[in-house]
Design an enzyme around this catalytic site. Structure first.
Site, PDB file in Angstrom:
ATOM      1  N   PRO A 125      43.487   6.829   4.078  1.00  0.00           N
ATOM      2  CG  PRO A 125      45.114   8.527   4.124  1.00  0.00           C
ATOM      3  CD  PRO A 125      43.857   8.296   4.732  1.00  0.00           C
ATOM      4  CE1 TYR A 126      46.294   0.464   8.882  1.00  0.00           C
ATOM      5  CE2 TYR A 126      44.118   0.442   9.127  1.00  0.00           C
ATOM      6  CZ  TYR A 126      45.384  -0.013   9.647  1.00  0.00           C
ATOM      7  OH  TYR A 126      45.287  -1.399  10.229  1.00  0.00           O
ATOM      8  CG  LEU A 127      39.988   2.548   6.537  1.00  0.00           C
ATOM      9  CD1 LEU A 127      38.912   3.237   6.569  1.00  0.00           C
ATOM     10  CD2 LEU A 127      40.302   1.001   6.982  1.00  0.00           C
ATOM     11  CE  LYS A 130      46.595  -2.920   7.410  1.00  0.00           C
ATOM     12  NZ  LYS A 130      47.530  -4.034   7.598  1.00  0.00           N
TER      13      LYS A 130
END
Length: 211
Positions: A125-127, A130
């Site tokens: 989810p973070y990647l 980004k």
């Protein structure tokens, strides 16, 4: 007067960047949610703007020529905050920068943002956030520098760098202090072309890897 807006100036990297730039006599607009987090930094060259990145923060861009987006939701928050800060706020920052004719937008992204599906499941989810924020900036028409640091550490500055990803995952690291130094370099040396660079601790000087 050249002024740099630092979005996320009270964070672990942002605060070091703010101090570094002030030490160099540069003018900084520090965008934070709580100005008390910068109470230990005193400088006539610093203007603090309080704003929540989930609200309108377009007023912070006025009079600035460079923007550094170093804000992040933090490792202890859920996917909802990741979407709101690392994706949505980053995209809106690029839009606000376009509206204010910002000359150079510097984005702190992450190693793995180029291929989120290849990252650890818990990091995806973070990647993805980004990745999409980077893509939005790339298509914004702004002059940009995207820095994708390796795994961050709190060690003292190494003062050595490389943009070549180490084959050993355990060596794909960089100190937060060194990321702050690299960002300050990007501010001082306006990009002549758009760049996307991964960044790790290594053996080269900043001018060798950032030019």
């Amino acid at each position: 007067m050249n002024r740099t807006l630092i979005i996320g100036a009270s964070g672990q990297i942002g605060k070091q960047l703010t101090q570094n730039m002030l030490n160099e006599g540069q003018h900084v607009v520090a965008l934070v949610r709580d100005e008390q987090k910068l109470s230990d930094i005193k400088s006539e060259n610093m203007t603090i703007v309080e704003a929540d990145l989930t609200d309108d923060f377009s007023h912070a861009f006025k009079g600035c020529s460079t923007v550094v987006f170093v804000a992040g939701s933090g490792g202890n928050t859920g996917a909802d905050k990741t979407i709101l800060i690392d994706l949505w706020a980053a995209c809106r920052a690029a839009d606000y920068a376009k509206q204010h004719d910002i000359k150079h937008f510097i984005m702190v992204s992450s190693i793995g943002a180029d291929a989120p599906a290849e990252g650890p499941e818990e990091m995806q989810p973070y990647l993805v956030a980004k990745h999409m924020a980077d893509e939005h900036l790339m298509h914004s028409g702004l002059r940009y520098s995207i820095i994708r640091p390796g795994t961050l550490t709190n060690n003292k500055a190494h003062n050595g760098f490389t943009t070549q990803r180490p084959s050993n995952k355990d060596e794909a690291i960089i100190t937060r202090a060194d990321v702050a130094k690299a960002l300050a370099y990007c501010v001082a040396h306006q990009a002549k072309s758009n760049t996307v660079k991964e960044l790790f601790n290594g053996a080269k000087h900043l001018d060798e890897v950032m030019s």
